[in-house]
Write an enzyme that holds these catalytic residues in place. Structure first.
Site, PDB file in Angstrom:
ATOM      1  N   HIS A   1      41.114  49.337  38.502  1.00  0.00           N
ATOM      2  CA  HIS A   1      41.100  48.838  37.126  1.00  0.00           C
ATOM      3  C   HIS A   1      40.907  50.057  36.230  1.00  0.00           C
ATOM      4  O   HIS A   1      39.934  50.793  36.383  1.00  0.00           O
ATOM      5  CB  HIS A   1      39.965  47.834  36.937  1.00  0.00           C
ATOM      6  CG  HIS A   1      40.024  47.132  35.623  1.00  0.00           C
ATOM      7  ND1 HIS A   1      40.856  46.052  35.412  1.00  0.00           N
ATOM      8  CD2 HIS A   1      39.396  47.366  34.449  1.00  0.00           C
ATOM      9  CE1 HIS A   1      40.716  45.652  34.161  1.00  0.00           C
ATOM     10  NE2 HIS A   1      39.851  46.426  33.559  1.00  0.00           N
TER      11      HIS A   1
ATOM     12  N   CYS B   1      39.638  41.116  38.381  1.00  0.00           N
ATOM     13  CA  CYS B   1      40.311  42.362  38.706  1.00  0.00           C
ATOM     14  C   CYS B   1      39.476  43.476  39.319  1.00  0.00           C
ATOM     15  O   CYS B   1      39.632  43.816  40.487  1.00  0.00           O
ATOM     16  CB  CYS B   1      40.981  42.858  37.432  1.00  0.00           C
ATOM     17  SG  CYS B   1      42.085  44.177  37.740  1.00  0.00           S
TER      18      CYS B   1
ATOM     19  N   ASP C   1      45.632  40.641  43.607  1.00  0.00           N
ATOM     20  CA  ASP C   1      44.210  41.020  43.483  1.00  0.00           C
ATOM     21  C   ASP C   1      43.304  39.793  43.408  1.00  0.00           C
ATOM     22  O   ASP C   1      42.099  39.905  43.564  1.00  0.00           O
ATOM     23  CB  ASP C   1      43.969  42.008  42.326  1.00  0.00           C
ATOM     24  CG  ASP C   1      44.253  41.430  40.953  1.00  0.00           C
ATOM     25  OD1 ASP C   1      44.910  40.372  40.841  1.00  0.00           O
ATOM     26  OD2 ASP C   1      43.805  42.052  39.958  1.00  0.00           O
ATOM     27  N   HIS C   2      43.892  38.633  43.183  1.00  0.00           N
ATOM     28  CA  HIS C   2      43.210  37.327  43.263  1.00  0.00           C
ATOM     29  C   HIS C   2      44.237  36.282  42.887  1.00  0.00           C
ATOM     30  O   HIS C   2      45.365  36.623  42.529  1.00  0.00           O
ATOM     31  CB  HIS C   2      41.983  37.246  42.335  1.00  0.00           C
ATOM     32  CG  HIS C   2      42.205  37.866  40.998  1.00  0.00           C
ATOM     33  ND1 HIS C   2      43.037  37.310  40.059  1.00  0.00           N
ATOM     34  CD2 HIS C   2      41.750  39.033  40.471  1.00  0.00           C
ATOM     35  CE1 HIS C   2      43.061  38.098  39.004  1.00  0.00           C
ATOM     36  NE2 HIS C   2      42.319  39.154  39.220  1.00  0.00           N
TER      37      HIS C   2
ATOM     38  N   ASP D   1      49.013  42.045  40.086  1.00  0.00           N
ATOM     39  CA  ASP D   1      47.910  41.516  39.286  1.00  0.00           C
ATOM     40  C   ASP D   1      48.066  40.005  39.092  1.00  0.00           C
ATOM     41  O   ASP D   1      49.122  39.543  38.639  1.00  0.00           O
ATOM     42  CB  ASP D   1      47.920  42.224  37.917  1.00  0.00           C
ATOM     43  CG  ASP D   1      46.542  42.305  37.306  1.00  0.00           C
ATOM     44  OD1 ASP D   1      45.615  41.657  37.816  1.00  0.00           O
ATOM     45  OD2 ASP D   1      46.393  43.031  36.295  1.00  0.00           O
ATOM     46  N   ASP D   2      47.020  39.245  39.418  1.00  0.00           N
ATOM     47  CA  ASP D   2      46.978  37.797  39.117  1.00  0.00           C
ATOM     48  C   ASP D   2      48.037  36.978  39.864  1.00  0.00           C
ATOM     49  O   ASP D   2      48.444  35.922  39.378  1.00  0.00           O
ATOM     50  CB  ASP D   2      47.157  37.551  37.598  1.00  0.00           C
ATOM     51  CG  ASP D   2      45.926  37.895  36.787  1.00  0.00           C
ATOM     52  OD1 ASP D   2      45.016  38.541  37.316  1.00  0.00           O
ATOM     53  OD2 ASP D   2      45.861  37.501  35.599  1.00  0.00           O
TER      54      ASP D   2
END
Ligand SMILES: *[C@@H]1O[C@H](CO)[C@@H](O)[C@H](O)[C@H]1NC(C)=O
Ligand SMILES: *[C@@H]1O[C@H](CO)[C@@H](O)[C@H](O)[C@H]1NC(C)=O
Ligand SMILES: *[C@@H]1O[C@H](CO)[C@@H](O)[C@H](O)[C@H]1NC(C)=O
Ligand SMILES: *[C@@H]1O[C@H](CO)[C@@H](O)[C@H](O)[C@H]1NC(C)=O
Ligand SMILES: *[C@@H]1O[C@H](CO)[C@@H](O)[C@H](O)[C@H]1NC(C)=O
Length: 552
Positions: A131, A77, A326-327, A38-39
């Site tokens: 998510h 997300c 995810d980004h 994540d992130d």
């Protein structure tokens, strides 16, 4: 070079093996370990960030194809995850927020894990893959995607609670949140417990020999930056630097700006009362950057534990491993924090694909992924990096993972979706990356080109930025080519799900040869109008016109 040549010998055999897997017995099928963080922006040793301590991910990268220019389809997300898990883009999943569920608002699409489940695999979600919550039907898309219910660590319940110790003995819900594992509620952290579960899952598969697809989703480095406080020691303040461009870019249209409301909800940042276009003060920016790095190193250790278990249970030579964020994440770049923009720093991700015997030699059990403990006093603070040998500079997208992983495991590869695919369960808007992997690992690599452009998008509620209302009347469509980023912020109707390209609110154009950090928007500069016009045509013709030309 010698190791590289050795690699080549095993390539052709293994690819035919993968293709044969479809008709082979269950026991000989390739498993999938699908790691999602994540992130995570590419702030990793293996992406050239030499101050980062990420020995376990670096080790995986050294045995994988490392994609240097990989992009997500929306920098937040659930839209991003829904996109890569369905193999379709946000316009087709109709997911632009953290609330809606693609099966309710779009179509009954076969997801990537569901495709494996349909083909006899045991599929398991651990931590954050979809998510959670309403965005995945309240079940993380179980039972569609998963054989068993999704597993969530018991300590996930403390998300949002005041667990960060302050010097005065009180606890806060802060962005900067180093914790003491001895006193933290539940005595552990979600990524540790989720990794424990995945390790046990792998142990079980090593005994029952069922082919598996396990999605292991790490929570850090997402906010809050809660990690065992020892990881701070890897990043002394003297080594922390600010973003190279910690200011609002002067020619940036306001609609492109995100007021980074996500981080403003944390106690430490809320206390600063930062306005819509305000900046986080320099000293605290440094603290946030330090904690992001510490959270990345903590995550690296949890990735390392899972890889070591895969190896020790004798599964590493029979398992395709993918790893991606995810980004991206803005750490004060352009004065921004979090994601929620179309900048490269928000849309670009690390992406690794490990194919046993293809991207690395096979190795006896226990020899492939030894765990590296960065906290061990004997661990060199500047370990010699294992540089990845297989690096692809091609423009690729997270939406490509669906077809890639399917092909690597010998399952049916989805064909390209028709214009309207709401009623088509199995198709994709990405392209398998296997030709790139083959080209890089064969001595006769003759693949000359790949996608000329990759695409992302971000919705806005109004011309002045706000993260508050997700379903909004503006969509920022952006395209990244070899030399440029070009974006149009246009009218979008969320009732009809249609874009109105005749209503352009703002444009952005960045020229990487002179402006690699996207600081100078030249979209309205007269000298660049011919370039802007041609990029606009390319953006409007969309991803279909950027699919790789005939497969080798
Ligand atoms: C969705 O597809 C699954 C099979 O993949 C099927 O079992 C289910 O009934 C479908 N749901 C709807 C609402 O069509
Ligand atoms: C592993 O197998 C045991 C015995 O069947 C079971 O109780 C346990 O829940 C399984 N664990 C995982 C993570 O699948
Ligand atoms: C926050 O800032 C705004 C204007 O910048 C001001 O009106 C408001 O009183 C401030 N609130 C607090 C709690 O300081
Ligand atoms: C294919 O491999 C060749 C030789 O290694 C390399 O020069 C070329 O850039 C590769 N093509 C792509 C699209 O990666
Ligand atoms: C979206 O389209 C619907 C149906 O055509 C229309 O009623 C609505 O006014 C449109 N919304 C906007 C914001 O244009």
């Amino acid at each position: 070079m010698a190791a590289f040549l050795l690699l080549l010998c095993v390539v052709s055999a293994t690819f035919s093996q993968a293709v044969l897997a479809n008709s082979a017995t269950a026991a000989s099928r390739l498993n999938v370990l699908f790691l999602v963080v994540d992130d995570l922006r590419p702030k990793l040793g293996c992406y050239g960030e030499t101050n980062m301590v990420t020995p376990n991910i670096d080790q995986l990268a050294a045995k994988s194809v490392r994609f240097e220019r990989a992009y997500v389809q929306q920098a937040v997300c659930s839209p991003s995850r829904t996109s890569f898990l369905t193999g379709r883009r946000p316009d087709t999943t109709r997911i632009f927020d953290l609330v809606h569920y693609f099966r309710k608002v779009a179509g009954n699409y076969t997801t990537l894990p569901q495709h494996f489940k349909n083909n006899g695999y045991v599929t398991q979600s651990v931590g954050k893959i979809f998510h959670p919550g309403s965005a995945s039907g309240g079940t993380d898309d179980y039972p569609y995607s998963w054989t068993y219910k999704a597993f969530h660590a018991p300590t996930e319940r403390y998300v949002g609670e005041k667990i960060c110790p302050s010097p005065d003995g009180t606890f806060t819900h802060s962005a900067v949140c180093p914790v003491d594992l001895k006193t933290v509620p539940g005595g552990s952290l979600p990524d540790i417990q989720n990794s424990d579960f995945t390790i046990e899952f792998l142990k079980n598969r090593s005994m029952d020999h069922k082919p598996f697809f396990v999605g292991m989703g790490y929570h850090r480095p997402h906010l809050a930056f809660s990690y065992p406080k020892e990881y701070l020691e890897l990043y002394p303040m003297s080594k922390i630097q600010l973003a190279p461009n910690p200011y609002y870019p002067p020619w940036l249209p306001e609609v492109a700006w995100s007021s980074y409301g996500e981080i403003k909800k944390y106690d430490d940042i809320a206390a600063m009362n930062i306005s819509t276009f305000g900046l986080i003060p320099t000293d605290y920016s440094m603290k946030l950057r330090q904690s992001y790095s510490a959270a990345v190193s903590f995550t690296d250790a949890q990735v390392g534990r899972v890889l070591q278990a895969l190896d020790q249970y004798g599964l590493a030579d029979n398992t395709v491993i993918t790893f991606h964020g995810d980004h991206g994440w803005q750490l004060g770049d352009h004065g921004e924090w979090c994601k929620h923009t179309n900048f490269d720093i928000a849309t670009r991700i690390p992406m690794l694909v490990h194919v046993p015997g293809v991207t690395s030699k096979k190795a006896p059990a226990g020899k492939k992924f030894p765990f590296h403990d960065a906290l061990d006093k004997s661990f060199g603070r500047q370990p010699p990096l294992e540089q990845p040998e297989l690096v692809s500079e091609s423009l690729v997208e997270a939406v490509d993972l669906y077809a890639t992983i399917s092909e690597l495991a010998g399952l049916d590869i989805p064909s390209t979706c028709p214009d309207n695919s709401l009623d088509v369960a199995f198709c994709t808007e990405g392209a398998s990356l296997v030709p790139i992997i083959k080209n890089l690992t064969s001595s006769t690599g003759s693949l000359t080109s790949w996608k000329p452009a990759v695409f992302s998008q971000y919705p806005r509620s109004k011309v002045v930025p706000s993260n508050e209302a997700p379903n909004t009347p503006i969509m920022g469509y952006t395209m990244r080519t070899d030399g440029h980023r070009y974006t149009e912020w246009i009218a979008y109707n969320h009732t009809t799900f249609t874009a109105d390209w005749s209503k352009v609110y703002a444009r952005e154009l960045y020229i990487y040869s002179s402006d690699p950090d996207e600081d100078v928007n030249v979209a309205e500069v007269p000298a660049f109008q011919d370039l802007a016009t041609s990029l606009s045509q390319q953006l409007r013709s969309g991803w279909r016109n950027a699919l790789p030309t005939p497969r080798n």
